[in-house]
Design a protein around this motif. Structure first.
Motif, PDB file in Angstrom:
ATOM      1  N   LEU A 117      27.812  93.565  42.025  1.00 18.76           N
ATOM      2  CA  LEU A 117      28.286  93.360  40.658  1.00 18.76           C
ATOM      3  C   LEU A 117      29.064  92.057  40.505  1.00 18.76           C
ATOM      4  CD1 LEU A 117      28.564  94.509  37.784  1.00 18.76           C
ATOM      5  CD2 LEU A 117      30.662  95.633  38.549  1.00 18.76           C
ATOM      6  N   ALA A 118      30.138  91.897  41.260  1.00 19.31           N
ATOM      7  CA  ALA A 118      30.955  90.688  41.134  1.00 19.31           C
ATOM      8  C   ALA A 118      30.193  89.458  41.617  1.00 19.31           C
ATOM      9  CB  ALA A 118      32.258  90.856  41.921  1.00 19.31           C
ATOM     10  N   TYR A 119      29.415  89.616  42.678  1.00 22.38           N
ATOM     11  CA  TYR A 119      28.643  88.486  43.210  1.00 22.38           C
ATOM     12  C   TYR A 119      27.641  87.980  42.178  1.00 22.38           C
ATOM     13  CZ  TYR A 119      25.806  85.791  46.518  1.00 22.38           C
ATOM     14  OH  TYR A 119      25.130  84.786  47.166  1.00 22.38           O
ATOM     15  N   ALA A 120      26.914  88.909  41.548  1.00 23.50           N
ATOM     16  CA  ALA A 120      25.936  88.513  40.527  1.00 23.50           C
ATOM     17  C   ALA A 120      26.628  87.814  39.369  1.00 23.50           C
ATOM     18  CB  ALA A 120      25.178  89.742  40.035  1.00 23.50           C
ATOM     19  N   ALA A 121      27.781  88.333  38.967  1.00 18.02           N
ATOM     20  CA  ALA A 121      28.523  87.708  37.872  1.00 18.02           C
ATOM     21  C   ALA A 121      28.944  86.294  38.242  1.00 18.02           C
ATOM     22  CB  ALA A 121      29.750  88.555  37.529  1.00 18.02           C
ATOM     23  N   SER A 122      29.363  86.101  39.488  1.00 15.30           N
ATOM     24  CA  SER A 122      29.821  84.774  39.909  1.00 15.30           C
ATOM     25  C   SER A 122      28.679  83.775  39.936  1.00 15.30           C
ATOM     26  CB  SER A 122      30.485  84.854  41.295  1.00 15.30           C
ATOM     27  OG  SER A 122      29.535  85.067  42.332  1.00 15.30           O
ATOM     28  N   LYS A 123      27.507  84.195  40.396  1.00 18.58           N
ATOM     29  CA  LYS A 123      26.377  83.262  40.513  1.00 18.58           C
ATOM     30  C   LYS A 123      25.735  82.982  39.159  1.00 18.58           C
ATOM     31  CE  LYS A 123      26.689  82.625  44.940  1.00 18.58           C
ATOM     32  NZ  LYS A 123      27.139  81.309  45.455  1.00 18.58           N
ATOM     33  N   ALA A 124      25.603  84.002  38.325  1.00 16.66           N
ATOM     34  CA  ALA A 124      25.093  83.764  36.973  1.00 16.66           C
ATOM     35  C   ALA A 124      26.070  82.895  36.187  1.00 16.66           C
ATOM     36  CB  ALA A 124      24.860  85.096  36.262  1.00 16.66           C
ATOM     37  N   GLY A 125      27.364  83.140  36.391  1.00 17.02           N
ATOM     38  CA  GLY A 125      28.373  82.327  35.721  1.00 17.02           C
ATOM     39  C   GLY A 125      28.324  80.883  36.149  1.00 17.02           C
ATOM     40  N   LEU A 126      28.094  80.639  37.434  1.00 16.12           N
ATOM     41  CA  LEU A 126      28.027  79.267  37.926  1.00 16.12           C
ATOM     42  C   LEU A 126      26.808  78.547  37.365  1.00 16.12           C
ATOM     43  CD1 LEU A 126      29.246  77.066  39.652  1.00 16.12           C
ATOM     44  CD2 LEU A 126      28.087  78.043  41.648  1.00 16.12           C
ATOM     45  N   GLU A 127      25.697  79.259  37.188  1.00 15.38           N
ATOM     46  CA  GLU A 127      24.518  78.630  36.588  1.00 15.38           C
ATOM     47  C   GLU A 127      24.786  78.263  35.125  1.00 15.38           C
ATOM     48  OE1 GLU A 127      21.029  80.986  37.234  1.00 15.38           O
ATOM     49  OE2 GLU A 127      21.080  80.678  39.411  1.00 15.38           O
ATOM     50  N   GLY A 128      25.430  79.148  34.379  1.00 19.68           N
ATOM     51  CA  GLY A 128      25.774  78.830  33.000  1.00 19.68           C
ATOM     52  C   GLY A 128      26.720  77.652  32.912  1.00 19.68           C
ATOM     53  N   ALA A 129      27.727  77.643  33.783  1.00 19.17           N
ATOM     54  CA  ALA A 129      28.680  76.535  33.797  1.00 19.17           C
ATOM     55  C   ALA A 129      28.003  75.232  34.185  1.00 19.17           C
ATOM     56  CB  ALA A 129      29.816  76.851  34.766  1.00 19.17           C
ATOM     57  N   SER A 130      27.018  75.301  35.063  1.00 22.07           N
ATOM     58  CA  SER A 130      26.329  74.089  35.518  1.00 22.07           C
ATOM     59  C   SER A 130      25.560  73.432  34.379  1.00 22.07           C
ATOM     60  CB  SER A 130      25.382  74.408  36.681  1.00 22.07           C
ATOM     61  OG  SER A 130      26.122  74.824  37.819  1.00 22.07           O
ATOM     62  N   ARG A 131      25.055  74.234  33.453  1.00 19.06           N
ATOM     63  CA  ARG A 131      24.369  73.656  32.294  1.00 19.06           C
ATOM     64  C   ARG A 131      25.362  72.901  31.401  1.00 19.06           C
ATOM     65  NH1 ARG A 131      20.856  78.118  33.326  1.00 19.06           N
ATOM     66  NH2 ARG A 131      22.262  79.654  32.414  1.00 19.06           N
ATOM     67  N   VAL A 132      26.566  73.452  31.265  1.00 19.03           N
ATOM     68  CA  VAL A 132      27.606  72.750  30.504  1.00 19.03           C
ATOM     69  C   VAL A 132      28.008  71.467  31.233  1.00 19.03           C
ATOM     70  CG1 VAL A 132      29.932  72.892  29.561  1.00 19.03           C
ATOM     71  CG2 VAL A 132      28.437  74.903  29.503  1.00 19.03           C
ATOM     72  N   LEU A 133      28.166  71.559  32.547  1.00 16.20           N
ATOM     73  CA  LEU A 133      28.487  70.375  33.343  1.00 16.20           C
ATOM     74  C   LEU A 133      27.420  69.297  33.162  1.00 16.20           C
ATOM     75  CD1 LEU A 133      29.598  72.250  36.568  1.00 16.20           C
ATOM     76  CD2 LEU A 133      31.062  70.663  35.324  1.00 16.20           C
ATOM     77  N   ALA A 134      26.155  69.703  33.198  1.00 17.52           N
ATOM     78  CA  ALA A 134      25.065  68.733  33.041  1.00 17.52           C
ATOM     79  C   ALA A 134      25.124  68.065  31.677  1.00 17.52           C
ATOM     80  CB  ALA A 134      23.715  69.424  33.243  1.00 17.52           C
ATOM     81  N   LYS A 135      25.424  68.838  30.649  1.00 18.14           N
ATOM     82  CA  LYS A 135      25.481  68.288  29.293  1.00 18.14           C
ATOM     83  C   LYS A 135      26.642  67.304  29.150  1.00 18.14           C
ATOM     84  CE  LYS A 135      25.832  69.587  24.408  1.00 18.14           C
ATOM     85  NZ  LYS A 135      24.634  68.817  24.009  1.00 18.14           N
ATOM     86  N   GLU A 136      27.832  67.698  29.627  1.00 15.49           N
ATOM     87  CA  GLU A 136      29.011  66.870  29.409  1.00 15.49           C
ATOM     88  C   GLU A 136      29.083  65.673  30.353  1.00 15.49           C
ATOM     89  OE1 GLU A 136      32.689  68.965  29.139  1.00 15.49           O
ATOM     90  OE2 GLU A 136      31.935  70.402  27.661  1.00 15.49           O
ATOM     91  N   LEU A 137      28.533  65.819  31.547  1.00 14.59           N
ATOM     92  CA  LEU A 137      28.624  64.740  32.528  1.00 14.59           C
ATOM     93  C   LEU A 137      27.408  63.815  32.494  1.00 14.59           C
ATOM     94  CD1 LEU A 137      30.122  66.697  35.562  1.00 14.59           C
ATOM     95  CD2 LEU A 137      31.330  65.358  33.826  1.00 14.59           C
ATOM     96  N   GLY A 138      26.327  64.252  31.860  1.00 17.09           N
ATOM     97  CA  GLY A 138      25.130  63.417  31.780  1.00 17.09           C
ATOM     98  C   GLY A 138      25.382  62.027  31.206  1.00 17.09           C
ATOM     99  N   PRO A 139      26.171  61.914  30.128  1.00 14.34           N
ATOM    100  CA  PRO A 139      26.437  60.572  29.595  1.00 14.34           C
ATOM    101  C   PRO A 139      27.148  59.645  30.572  1.00 14.34           C
ATOM    102  CG  PRO A 139      26.920  62.231  27.939  1.00 14.34           C
ATOM    103  CD  PRO A 139      26.664  62.965  29.214  1.00 14.34           C
ATOM    104  N   HIS A 140      27.760  60.210  31.603  1.00 13.92           N
ATOM    105  CA  HIS A 140      28.393  59.406  32.649  1.00 13.92           C
ATOM    106  C   HIS A 140      27.449  59.146  33.830  1.00 13.92           C
ATOM    107  CE1 HIS A 140      32.304  59.779  30.680  1.00 13.92           C
ATOM    108  NE2 HIS A 140      32.053  61.066  30.533  1.00 13.92           N
ATOM    109  N   GLY A 141      26.194  59.546  33.686  1.00  9.86           N
ATOM    110  CA  GLY A 141      25.218  59.328  34.752  1.00  9.86           C
ATOM    111  C   GLY A 141      25.343  60.302  35.898  1.00  9.86           C
ATOM    112  N   ILE A 142      26.033  61.427  35.679  1.00  9.68           N
ATOM    113  CA  ILE A 142      26.213  62.431  36.731  1.00  9.68           C
ATOM    114  C   ILE A 142      25.257  63.588  36.475  1.00  9.68           C
ATOM    115  CG2 ILE A 142      27.831  64.015  37.843  1.00  9.68           C
ATOM    116  CD1 ILE A 142      30.102  62.188  36.765  1.00  9.68           C
ATOM    117  N   ARG A 143      24.374  63.846  37.421  1.00  7.90           N
ATOM    118  CA  ARG A 143      23.427  64.955  37.306  1.00  7.90           C
ATOM    119  C   ARG A 143      24.006  66.209  37.955  1.00  7.90           C
ATOM    120  NH1 ARG A 143      19.338  64.812  40.153  1.00  7.90           N
ATOM    121  NH2 ARG A 143      19.888  63.166  41.628  1.00  7.90           N
TER     122      ARG A 143
END
Length: 241
Positions: free
Chosen positions: A144-170
């Motif tokens: 339960l907690a493990y799945a939440a942590s990994k799904a959460g990290l994938e969601g956060a990574s999409r936000v990271l990609a969006k906000e950091l993309g203009p800085h050339g960070i993939r």
């Protein structure tokens, strides 16, 4: 796929997938900064690949930020540090939740933030790969907690990609299936446990840590220059069937 002249921070570098990533990237010319909470693992890895080492338990936010400051400005970040506490829905404890989410999700977000701040100050560029799991896509007993942590990290990574993309960070993720690290090989050695899972893999086997590491290297390299915000399953076809 050379990383000569590049530096990469690898969390959870002492064991398993993190260690394989450190080894593969070092073999391809990268200077590795290895983060782990186990001193003996860091010592053996340093003896093997000559990496810089930082001893840290990423469950502690202040220690995580201090470790990233010690690592300094690097070109790449691989977040592989992670734990699991096997608890069912009805038996989940606050301690188990805090440990799993504290390392797998909060710790990873802190290292991403600190890495990104330094990359932006340096003029941008670089790449992050976060190690997630097929457990973030399918429901597994006592995860339960493990799945939440990994799904959460994938969601956060999409936000990271969006906000950091203009800085050339993939920013990307890889989502491995069961990976035969030393500990996992023991855990899944019983055919009664492994066979029901194995038959759900079209390739009829589990992953090796170095196979995950090779995919991480591709996503960090110029070969993945147009890939950002993606989740790449390393699962032998598990999620496709």
């Amino acid at each position: 796929m050379s990383f000569s002249g590049k530096t990469v921070i690898v969390t959870g570098a002492g064991k398993g997938i993190g260690r394989a990533c450190a080894q593969v990237l070092a073999e391809r010319g990268a200077e590795v900064v290895a983060l782990s909470r186990t001193a003996a693992d860091l010592e053996s890895l340093h003896a093997e690949i000559g990496c810089r080492t930082v001893l840290v338990d990423l469950i502690d936010p202040k220690a995580a930020r201090a470790a990233m400051a010690e690592a300094g400005t690097c070109d790449f970040l691989v977040n592989s540090a992670g734990i699991n506490v096997l608890e069912s829905v009805l038996d989940m404890t606050e301690a188990g939740y805090e440990a799993v989410l504290g390392i797998n999700l909060r710790g990873a977000l802190i290292t991403c933030q600190e890495f990104a701040r330094r990359r932006v100050e340096a003029g941008g560029g670089g790449a992050i790969v976060n190690i997630t799991s097929i457990a973030g896509h399918r429901g597994f007993q006592d995860h339960l907690a493990y799945a939440a942590s990994k799904a959460g990290l994938e969601g956060a990574s999409r936000v990271l990609a969006k906000e950091l993309g203009p800085h050339g960070i993939r920013v990307n993720c890889v989502a491995p299936t069961i990976t035969l690290t030393e500990l996992a090989a023991v855990a899944w050695s019983d055919p009664k446990k492994s066979e029901p899972m194995m038959v759900r893999h079209p390739l009829k086997r589990f992953a090796l840590a170095e196979e995950v590491a090779h995919s991480v290297a591709m996503l960090l390299s110029d070969d993945g220059a147009m890939i950002s915000g993606a989740v790449l399953p390393i699962d032998g076809g598990f999620l496709s069937v």
